[in-house]
Design a protein around this motif. Structure first.
Motif, short mmCIF file in Angstrom:
data_model
loop_
_atom_site.label_atom_id
_atom_site.label_comp_id
_atom_site.label_asym_id
_atom_site.label_seq_id
_atom_site.Cartn_x
_atom_site.Cartn_y
_atom_site.Cartn_z
N ASP A 20 7.68 -12.25 3.91
CA ASP A 20 6.56 -11.56 4.52
C ASP A 20 7.38 -10.78 4.72
O ASP A 20 6.78 -8.92 5.40
CB ASP A 20 6.91 -12.20 6.56
CG ASP A 20 6.42 -13.28 6.42
OD1 ASP A 20 5.11 -13.26 5.86
OD2 ASP A 20 6.97 -14.87 7.53
N ASP A 23 6.46 -8.35 2.09
CA ASP A 23 5.04 -7.51 2.35
C ASP A 23 4.94 -6.29 3.06
O ASP A 23 4.42 -5.27 2.92
CB ASP A 23 4.19 -8.72 3.03
CG ASP A 23 2.56 -7.80 2.45
OD1 ASP A 23 2.28 -8.07 1.67
OD2 ASP A 23 1.44 -7.73 4.06
N TRP A 24 5.56 -6.51 4.17
CA TRP A 24 6.21 -5.03 5.34
C TRP A 24 6.60 -3.43 3.62
O TRP A 24 6.17 -2.53 3.94
CB TRP A 24 7.26 -5.26 6.01
CG TRP A 24 6.79 -4.28 6.58
CD1 TRP A 24 6.08 -4.21 7.96
CD2 TRP A 24 7.78 -3.11 6.83
NE1 TRP A 24 6.81 -2.46 8.87
CE2 TRP A 24 8.19 -1.89 8.15
CE3 TRP A 24 8.54 -2.97 5.90
CZ2 TRP A 24 8.55 -0.87 7.97
CZ3 TRP A 24 10.00 -1.90 6.25
CH2 TRP A 24 8.80 -0.44 6.68
N ARG A 27 3.83 -2.11 1.82
CA ARG A 27 2.82 -1.40 2.94
C ARG A 27 3.78 0.09 2.93
O ARG A 27 3.49 0.74 2.77
CB ARG A 27 2.34 -1.62 4.00
CG ARG A 27 1.56 -3.03 4.38
CD ARG A 27 0.95 -3.57 5.60
NE ARG A 27 2.08 -3.47 6.30
CZ ARG A 27 2.76 -5.02 6.61
NH1 ARG A 27 2.40 -6.41 5.52
NH2 ARG A 27 3.11 -5.67 7.81
N GLN A 71 1.78 -12.61 -6.16
CA GLN A 71 1.40 -11.98 -4.97
C GLN A 71 1.34 -10.95 -4.70
O GLN A 71 0.62 -10.19 -4.37
CB GLN A 71 2.32 -12.99 -4.32
CG GLN A 71 1.95 -13.88 -4.38
CD GLN A 71 2.63 -15.69 -3.26
OE1 GLN A 71 2.68 -15.02 -2.00
NE2 GLN A 71 3.21 -16.37 -3.49
N LEU A 72 2.61 -10.33 -4.29
CA LEU A 72 2.89 -8.91 -4.21
C LEU A 72 1.54 -7.43 -5.00
O LEU A 72 0.95 -7.23 -4.63
CB LEU A 72 3.78 -7.97 -4.16
CG LEU A 72 5.45 -8.73 -3.27
CD1 LEU A 72 6.18 -8.19 -2.87
CD2 LEU A 72 4.15 -7.73 -1.94
N ALA A 75 -2.25 -8.68 -3.89
CA ALA A 75 -1.85 -7.91 -2.56
C ALA A 75 -2.44 -6.39 -2.70
O ALA A 75 -3.21 -5.08 -1.74
CB ALA A 75 -1.47 -8.52 -1.43
N HIS A 76 -1.06 -6.06 -3.58
CA HIS A 76 -1.03 -4.31 -3.99
C HIS A 76 -1.45 -3.75 -5.05
O HIS A 76 -0.21 -3.32 -5.61
CB HIS A 76 -0.11 -3.41 -3.18
CG HIS A 76 0.46 -4.07 -2.15
ND1 HIS A 76 0.16 -4.08 -1.00
CD2 HIS A 76 1.00 -5.31 -1.41
CE1 HIS A 76 0.46 -4.41 0.42
NE2 HIS A 76 0.45 -5.28 0.08
#
Length: 303
Positions: A20, A23-24, A27, A71-72, A75-76
């Motif tokens: 978590d 992921d922050w 961003r 995974q990242l 997502a990005h």
């Protein structure tokens, strides 16, 4: 913010809280247009797989760090991600990493693989000793948690950001701390809420008839003047950032904890030794906020 190696680093151990936090951090790296560095410290746990990974070399099993990076990257996809592992213990490895980064991001709850530490103890020690900002992200933090609630059908990812809250001591303002908060608000196009708390000092030699209310009023007015003067040059530097100033009576921990419930990011300072000497550690209010704030907390070192 101090200049240095232009990356944002996040501690990874495969736990849900660290993912978590990652992921922050991803961003945040996108907002600042910086690469993201994933760091695993200690012996990397091996993750069992049901079927062979075709893109993993023979004789190697994919690690928690590998999976986090994959995974990242999904997502990005536009983000430059650098994954690195070290067998060095968590605290020294993270302190070395943050010295070479713009900031370090850590999960603030749950157990980790960092040599048996609880992430809380690692996060507290690193936050108390780091040379640069450390952001602590609570487990379960989601992208929509840093944005205003959607009420008009706006997609969650396009909603306005919640305010950035800065806890500021006007008696000891610091450019590094104020600059970090203004920059965080500007990159989000978010409002900045600056909160200063104060209490009346103990009265010595008080005699009946002394106009206490007048004295308190004058002290409060003086605080307002100093707060306004301190922020004025930053308002000029960040003219598009909406800034609200608040002066409240009481202890900082209580008021900042309350403010965190309506914030996307809480920014607090940590005094270091004069001239970059030994760190002074986290104060009582900072300890409380790190443990109980309901939004990510940025701990910014300053002299």
């Amino acid at each position: 913010m101090k200049t240095g190696t232009r990356t944002i680093t996040v501690g990874i151990d495969g736990s849900r809280p660290s993912l978590d936090a990652a992921d922050w951090a991803a961003r945040e790296a996108e907002r600042h247009r910086l690469p993201l560095r994933l760091l695993h410290a200690g012996i990397a746990p091996v993750l069992p797989v049901r079927v062979p990974d075709v893109d993993v070399p023979a004789g190697r099993t994919r690690t928690a760090l590998d999976r986090a990076a994959i995974q990242l990257s999904y997502a990005h996809p536009a983000l430059d991600i650098i994954a690195r592992s070290t067998e060095e213990p968590a605290v020294p490895a993270l302190l070395e990493a943050v010295a070479q980064s713009e900031m370090l991001v850590l999960g603030s709850r749950g157990s980790t693989g960092f040599a048996g530490f609880l992430v809380g103890s690692v996060a507290l020690e690193v936050s108390a000793r780091a040379e640069r900002p450390v952001v602590l992200v609570r487990a379960g933090e989601l992208p929509e948690d840093e944005r205003m609630p959607v009420v008009d059908g706006t997609p969650p990812g396009e909603a306005r950001y919640l305010p950035v809250v800065l806890g500021l001591d006007v008696d000891h303002p610091a450019d590094d701390l104020i600059g970090y908060a203004f920059d965080a608000a500007a990159t989000r196009s978010a409002p900045l809420r600056v909160l200063h708390t104060w209490t009346m000092p103990p009265l010595r030699g008080y005699a009946p008839g002394v106009p206490l209310l007048e004295e308190a009023t004058e002290r409060e007015n003086s605080k307002w003047r100093v707060l306004s003067a301190t922020l004025q040059p930053w308002r000029h530097k960040f003219p598009e950032t909406h800034v609200s100033e608040e002066l409240v009576h009481g202890h900082p921990g209580h008021h900042l904890l309350k403010a965190s419930t309506r914030a996307g990011l809480l920014v607090i300072g940590r005094k270091t030794g004069a001239g970059g000497g030994a760190p002074t550690g986290l104060g009582r209010a900072a300890h409380s906020l790190v443990h109980h704030a309901t939004c990510p907390v940025a701990v910014v070192p300053h002299t």
